[in-house]
Design a protein around this motif. Structure first.
Motif, PDB file in Angstrom:
ATOM      1  N   ASN A  47      41.377  29.731  51.327  1.00 47.47           N
ATOM      2  CA  ASN A  47      42.434  29.053  50.570  1.00 47.47           C
ATOM      3  C   ASN A  47      42.560  29.631  49.167  1.00 47.47           C
ATOM      4  N   ASN A  48      41.432  29.918  48.491  1.00 46.24           N
ATOM      5  CA  ASN A  48      41.489  30.487  47.143  1.00 46.24           C
ATOM      6  C   ASN A  48      42.137  31.869  47.151  1.00 46.24           C
ATOM      7  N   HIS A  49      41.834  32.650  48.159  1.00 44.95           N
ATOM      8  CA  HIS A  49      42.444  33.973  48.338  1.00 44.95           C
ATOM      9  C   HIS A  49      43.969  33.824  48.431  1.00 44.95           C
ATOM     10  N   TYR A  84      47.344  49.587  56.767  1.00 44.52           N
ATOM     11  CA  TYR A  84      46.824  48.506  55.929  1.00 44.52           C
ATOM     12  C   TYR A  84      47.769  47.313  55.946  1.00 44.52           C
ATOM     13  N   ILE A  85      47.191  46.133  55.792  1.00 42.31           N
ATOM     14  CA  ILE A  85      47.992  44.905  55.703  1.00 42.31           C
ATOM     15  C   ILE A  85      47.622  44.219  54.390  1.00 42.31           C
ATOM     16  N   PRO A  86      48.315  44.595  53.307  1.00 44.35           N
ATOM     17  CA  PRO A  86      48.014  43.979  52.016  1.00 44.35           C
ATOM     18  C   PRO A  86      48.496  42.532  51.958  1.00 44.35           C
ATOM     19  N   ASP A  87      48.052  41.829  50.934  1.00 44.78           N
ATOM     20  CA  ASP A  87      48.458  40.430  50.780  1.00 44.78           C
ATOM     21  C   ASP A  87      49.929  40.298  50.405  1.00 44.78           C
ATOM     22  N   SER A 117      38.341  39.858  49.528  1.00 44.32           N
ATOM     23  CA  SER A 117      37.507  38.863  50.205  1.00 44.32           C
ATOM     24  C   SER A 117      36.087  39.398  50.098  1.00 44.32           C
ATOM     25  N   GLN A 118      35.123  38.519  50.120  1.00 39.51           N
ATOM     26  CA  GLN A 118      33.739  38.948  49.955  1.00 39.51           C
ATOM     27  C   GLN A 118      33.324  39.945  51.033  1.00 39.51           C
ATOM     28  N   PHE A 191      44.277  31.289  38.364  1.00 41.25           N
ATOM     29  CA  PHE A 191      43.607  31.879  39.516  1.00 41.25           C
ATOM     30  C   PHE A 191      42.277  31.171  39.750  1.00 41.25           C
ATOM     31  N   PRO A 192      42.033  30.691  40.962  1.00 47.92           N
ATOM     32  CA  PRO A 192      40.742  30.068  41.254  1.00 47.92           C
ATOM     33  C   PRO A 192      39.629  31.110  41.304  1.00 47.92           C
ATOM     34  N   CYS A 193      38.474  30.739  40.844  1.00 43.82           N
ATOM     35  CA  CYS A 193      37.286  31.595  40.922  1.00 43.82           C
ATOM     36  C   CYS A 193      36.326  30.955  41.907  1.00 43.82           C
ATOM     37  N   ASP A 194      35.758  31.741  42.789  1.00 45.21           N
ATOM     38  CA  ASP A 194      34.820  31.211  43.788  1.00 45.21           C
ATOM     39  C   ASP A 194      33.458  31.004  43.191  1.00 45.21           C
TER      40      ASP A 194
END
Length: 194
Positions: A47-49, A84-87, A117-118, A191-194
């Motif tokens: 969700n944050n991504h 590639y499939i970018p956001d 993503s991590q 921007f959310p930070c994890d």
């Protein structure tokens, strides 16, 4: 779940690799890319991504109508054996709509956004930087939630071969300016930070 790589026949030609990607049985909701000739299957983003991609999309909405903002548009870079499939992808509508394809050439884009993503941050930081540059993507925006020094947003431009120049790099919370052709400052404070 982390990213999974799928082997293919050594020496397999580009068209066969694309066909295998398109015809394979992949987990529903996953993102299937070809990175340096290897099929990579990634889970749906967090969700944050997605929130970061959404916040950038909202800010880009002031660009001219002739440019579309597309989610998960496949970009082809055959010279780097990449699909590639970018956001997000910003590209002229005339290069996307009515073409009857599932992809566009990298050189048809104006800007590409990847949110790390991590599990696959290395691809976004290394492999895709080189691939997008080699494909002629003028601007590559990387929102790196997992950067070693803390979350950062980096704008790459002026591609030469498979190398970009870093035009700007900011920490999440700061503003990053896009070139005059876009004419806007991206606010990263939400921007959310994890």
């Amino acid at each position: 779940m982390s990213a999974l790589t799928v082997g293919h026949e050594p020496g397999q030609d580009w068209e066969a690799l694309l066909r295998f990607r398109e015809e394979g049985q992949w987990p529903e909701g996953s993102k299937v890319e070809i990175i340096e000739g290897v099929i990579t299957v990634s889970p749906s983003p967090s969700n944050n991504h997605n929130e970061i991609a959404e916040l950038i999309h909202r800010q880009l909405s002031s660009i001219p109508f002739e440019l579309g903002i597309y989610h998960e548009q496949t970009i082809l870079v055959p010279s780097r054996a990449g699909a590639y499939i970018p956001d997000l992808v910003v590209a002229p509508r005339t290069d996307v709509v009515g073409k009857g394809e599932q992809f566009i050439p990298a050189a048809a884009t104006e800007l590409v956004l990847e949110v790390t993503s991590q599990s696959n941050a290395r691809h976004d930081r290394i492999s895709k930087v080189a691939g997008y540059a080699a494909g002629g993507v003028p601007l590559y925006l990387l929102a790196d939630r997992w950067a070693p020094g803390g979350p950062t947003i980096t704008l790459y431009g002026e591609p030469r071969g498979d190398v970009y120049r870093i035009l700007s790099a900011r920490k999440f919370g700061e503003t990053i300016t896009l070139p005059a052709s876009f004419g806007l400052d991206l606010d990263t404070s939400a921007f959310p930070c994890d």
